[in-house]
Design a protein around this motif. Structure first.
Motif, PDB file in Angstrom:
ATOM      1  N   SER A 165      22.441  35.773  32.371  1.00  0.00           N
ATOM      2  CA  SER A 165      21.185  36.289  31.840  1.00  0.00           C
ATOM      3  C   SER A 165      20.495  37.143  32.887  1.00  0.00           C
ATOM      4  CB  SER A 165      20.248  35.145  31.425  1.00  0.00           C
ATOM      5  OG  SER A 165      20.724  34.476  30.271  1.00  0.00           O
ATOM      6  N   VAL A 166      19.575  37.968  32.409  1.00  0.00           N
ATOM      7  CA  VAL A 166      18.809  38.818  33.307  1.00  0.00           C
ATOM      8  C   VAL A 166      17.514  38.127  33.710  1.00  0.00           C
ATOM      9  CG1 VAL A 166      17.636  41.040  33.552  1.00  0.00           C
ATOM     10  CG2 VAL A 166      19.831  40.920  32.354  1.00  0.00           C
ATOM     11  N   ILE A 167      16.700  37.753  32.718  1.00  0.00           N
ATOM     12  CA  ILE A 167      15.441  37.059  32.971  1.00  0.00           C
ATOM     13  C   ILE A 167      15.359  35.845  32.057  1.00  0.00           C
ATOM     14  CG2 ILE A 167      12.917  37.220  32.938  1.00  0.00           C
ATOM     15  CD1 ILE A 167      13.181  40.213  33.422  1.00  0.00           C
ATOM     16  N   GLY A 168      14.906  34.722  32.591  1.00  0.00           N
ATOM     17  CA  GLY A 168      14.757  33.509  31.796  1.00  0.00           C
ATOM     18  C   GLY A 168      13.420  32.853  32.074  1.00  0.00           C
ATOM     19  N   SER A 169      13.075  31.912  31.210  1.00  0.00           N
ATOM     20  CA  SER A 169      11.880  31.090  31.427  1.00  0.00           C
ATOM     21  C   SER A 169      12.312  29.718  31.919  1.00  0.00           C
ATOM     22  CB  SER A 169      11.076  30.944  30.138  1.00  0.00           C
ATOM     23  OG  SER A 169      11.740  30.059  29.233  1.00  0.00           O
ATOM     24  N   GLU A 170      11.422  29.049  32.631  1.00  0.00           N
ATOM     25  CA  GLU A 170      11.735  27.699  33.095  1.00  0.00           C
ATOM     26  C   GLU A 170      11.974  26.764  31.913  1.00  0.00           C
ATOM     27  OE1 GLU A 170       8.592  26.558  35.695  1.00  0.00           O
ATOM     28  OE2 GLU A 170       9.280  27.820  37.356  1.00  0.00           O
ATOM     29  N   ALA A 171      11.176  26.909  30.853  1.00  0.00           N
ATOM     30  CA  ALA A 171      11.333  26.049  29.676  1.00  0.00           C
ATOM     31  C   ALA A 171      12.674  26.296  28.992  1.00  0.00           C
ATOM     32  CB  ALA A 171      10.184  26.284  28.697  1.00  0.00           C
ATOM     33  N   ILE A 173      15.463  27.436  30.354  1.00  0.00           N
ATOM     34  CA  ILE A 173      16.540  26.899  31.184  1.00  0.00           C
ATOM     35  C   ILE A 173      16.614  25.385  31.040  1.00  0.00           C
ATOM     36  CG2 ILE A 173      17.306  26.582  33.568  1.00  0.00           C
ATOM     37  CD1 ILE A 173      16.166  29.383  34.147  1.00  0.00           C
ATOM     38  N   ASP A 174      15.466  24.732  31.025  1.00  0.00           N
ATOM     39  CA  ASP A 174      15.450  23.276  30.838  1.00  0.00           C
ATOM     40  C   ASP A 174      16.089  22.894  29.509  1.00  0.00           C
ATOM     41  OD1 ASP A 174      14.206  22.925  33.268  1.00  0.00           O
ATOM     42  OD2 ASP A 174      12.195  22.717  32.424  1.00  0.00           O
ATOM     43  N   TYR A 175      15.797  23.676  28.469  1.00  0.00           N
ATOM     44  CA  TYR A 175      16.342  23.373  27.142  1.00  0.00           C
ATOM     45  C   TYR A 175      17.862  23.560  27.115  1.00  0.00           C
ATOM     46  CZ  TYR A 175      16.668  23.257  22.044  1.00  0.00           C
ATOM     47  OH  TYR A 175      16.989  22.916  20.743  1.00  0.00           O
ATOM     48  N   VAL A 176      18.333  24.647  27.701  1.00  0.00           N
ATOM     49  CA  VAL A 176      19.771  24.922  27.708  1.00  0.00           C
ATOM     50  C   VAL A 176      20.522  23.843  28.479  1.00  0.00           C
ATOM     51  CG1 VAL A 176      21.500  26.509  28.674  1.00  0.00           C
ATOM     52  CG2 VAL A 176      19.599  27.405  27.331  1.00  0.00           C
ATOM     53  N   GLN A 177      19.921  23.342  29.546  1.00  0.00           N
ATOM     54  CA  GLN A 177      20.574  22.275  30.311  1.00  0.00           C
ATOM     55  C   GLN A 177      20.819  21.035  29.466  1.00  0.00           C
ATOM     56  OE1 GLN A 177      19.643  21.820  34.735  1.00  0.00           O
ATOM     57  NE2 GLN A 177      17.745  22.732  34.004  1.00  0.00           N
ATOM     58  N   LYS A 178      19.980  20.807  28.474  1.00  0.00           N
ATOM     59  CA  LYS A 178      20.107  19.621  27.628  1.00  0.00           C
ATOM     60  C   LYS A 178      21.204  19.763  26.576  1.00  0.00           C
ATOM     61  CE  LYS A 178      15.166  18.547  28.088  1.00  0.00           C
ATOM     62  NZ  LYS A 178      13.862  18.466  27.374  1.00  0.00           N
ATOM     63  N   VAL A 179      21.474  21.003  26.113  1.00  0.00           N
ATOM     64  CA  VAL A 179      22.383  21.183  24.985  1.00  0.00           C
ATOM     65  C   VAL A 179      23.772  21.684  25.381  1.00  0.00           C
ATOM     66  CG1 VAL A 179      20.476  21.541  23.371  1.00  0.00           C
ATOM     67  CG2 VAL A 179      21.501  23.514  24.499  1.00  0.00           C
ATOM     68  N   ILE A 188      21.602  34.033  36.801  1.00  0.00           N
ATOM     69  CA  ILE A 188      20.395  34.695  36.294  1.00  0.00           C
ATOM     70  C   ILE A 188      19.690  35.457  37.411  1.00  0.00           C
ATOM     71  CG2 ILE A 188      18.941  32.621  36.623  1.00  0.00           C
ATOM     72  CD1 ILE A 188      17.692  33.392  33.835  1.00  0.00           C
ATOM     73  N   ALA A 189      19.264  36.672  37.081  1.00  0.00           N
ATOM     74  CA  ALA A 189      18.657  37.531  38.094  1.00  0.00           C
ATOM     75  C   ALA A 189      17.252  37.082  38.463  1.00  0.00           C
ATOM     76  CB  ALA A 189      18.636  38.985  37.603  1.00  0.00           C
ATOM     77  N   ALA A 190      16.468  36.578  37.477  1.00  0.00           N
ATOM     78  CA  ALA A 190      15.083  36.189  37.760  1.00  0.00           C
ATOM     79  C   ALA A 190      14.618  35.152  36.743  1.00  0.00           C
ATOM     80  CB  ALA A 190      14.162  37.404  37.712  1.00  0.00           C
ATOM     81  N   VAL A 191      13.691  34.298  37.182  1.00  0.00           N
ATOM     82  CA  VAL A 191      13.127  33.254  36.319  1.00  0.00           C
ATOM     83  C   VAL A 191      11.603  33.370  36.356  1.00  0.00           C
ATOM     84  CG1 VAL A 191      12.934  30.785  35.874  1.00  0.00           C
ATOM     85  CG2 VAL A 191      15.082  31.730  36.764  1.00  0.00           C
ATOM     86  N   ASP A 192      10.990  33.416  35.160  1.00  0.00           N
ATOM     87  CA  ASP A 192       9.531  33.431  35.028  1.00  0.00           C
ATOM     88  C   ASP A 192       9.049  32.079  34.522  1.00  0.00           C
ATOM     89  OD1 ASP A 192       9.639  36.040  35.824  1.00  0.00           O
ATOM     90  OD2 ASP A 192       9.287  36.902  33.837  1.00  0.00           O
ATOM     91  N   GLU A 193       7.774  31.795  34.753  1.00  0.00           N
ATOM     92  CA  GLU A 193       7.266  30.448  34.481  1.00  0.00           C
ATOM     93  C   GLU A 193       6.867  30.214  33.029  1.00  0.00           C
ATOM     94  OE1 GLU A 193       4.105  29.678  37.177  1.00  0.00           O
ATOM     95  OE2 GLU A 193       5.366  29.714  38.966  1.00  0.00           O
ATOM     96  N   GLU A 194       6.366  31.235  32.338  1.00  0.00           N
ATOM     97  CA  GLU A 194       5.672  30.987  31.078  1.00  0.00           C
ATOM     98  C   GLU A 194       6.338  31.624  29.864  1.00  0.00           C
ATOM     99  OE1 GLU A 194       1.354  31.435  31.148  1.00  0.00           O
ATOM    100  OE2 GLU A 194       1.498  31.818  33.300  1.00  0.00           O
ATOM    101  N   LEU A 195       5.995  31.081  28.684  1.00  0.00           N
ATOM    102  CA  LEU A 195       6.287  31.671  27.383  1.00  0.00           C
ATOM    103  C   LEU A 195       4.966  31.834  26.635  1.00  0.00           C
ATOM    104  CD1 LEU A 195       9.349  29.511  26.227  1.00  0.00           C
ATOM    105  CD2 LEU A 195       9.437  31.904  26.953  1.00  0.00           C
TER     106      LEU A 195
END
Length: 217
Positions: A165-171, A173-179, A188-195
């Motif tokens: 991925s290029v940019i992701g959100s912390e939420a 990434i947390d969700y993908v880790q579960k499934v 991933i190139a960068a992670v942002d905090e919010e949605l």
């Protein structure tokens, strides 16, 4: 899940990421697409260091040379349409990989904030025993990747899954880790905090598909 994020270290990758975020530069759709491709190329190179290699002999005009080359059977799977430039960047490096494509898009009933992910098209080779590289430029809520994973299960069981991925959100990434399987790796190139309320990454960059290919109806 093992996460490889690159916004915490100094490299040229940050320049490409900055340009796709910049509201003035991103008006040039060709440059936007090319920067996504270049991010894909950098991440492909980093990912390549973790693949399996084996000895090969290469014949030159003057002799032979033993070299260590990739053994993995790779399948690149991208989510239409935003994933196409990222797919091309990866394919420039993994040029012998098989390819898969899937359409997955958000449907907002009555233009409300809540949405469902709709999958309408899928074409892929068998995934059994292969290394699957799943590309999605914007990892926002993670629900799109979850739906794609459910569809992919009908085409076999990969030996290994990588998400690029290029940019992701912390939420997200947390969700993908579960499934996803625990041995999955995320690049991933960068992670942002919010949605925001509609599930878009903040500050993110906007709609990657529209910026690459034009505004849709």
């Amino acid at each position: 899940m093992k996460i490889h994020r690159f916004d915490h270290s100094n490299s040229l990758l940050n320049t490409f990421t900055a340009e796709i975020r910049d509201s003035k530069i991103q008006k040039d759709s060709m440059r936007f697409r090319r920067n996504i491709e270049r991010i894909g190329e950098v991440l492909a190179y980093e990912l390549s260091k973790t693949l399996d290699y084996g000895p090969n002999t290469v014949e030159t005009p003057l002799g032979s040379k033993k070299m260590s080359l990739i053994k993995d059977d790779l399948v690149l799977c991208s989510i239409l349409r935003a994933g196409l430039p990222l797919h091309q960047g990866l394919l420039s490096y993994f040029d012998r990989a098989e390819n898969a494509f899937i359409s997955a898009f958000r449907h907002h009933p009555n233009n409300e904030d809540d949405f469902e992910v709709v999958v309408k098209y899928f074409a892929a080779p068998s995934l059994d025993g292969k290394t699957l590289i799943l590309t999605d430029p914007m990892l926002a809520t993670g629900k799109t990747l979850e739906n794609v994973l459910n569809v992919l299960r009908g085409h076999g069981t990969p030996a290994k899954i990588h998400i690029v991925s290029v940019i992701g959100s912390e939420a997200g990434i947390d969700y993908v880790q579960k499934v996803f399987p625990t041995e999955t790796e995320l690049w991933i190139a960068a992670v942002d905090e919010e949605l925001n309320d509609r599930g878009y990454i903040l500050p993110g960059l906007g709609d990657a598909g529209d910026l690459a290919f034009g505004v849709k109806l």
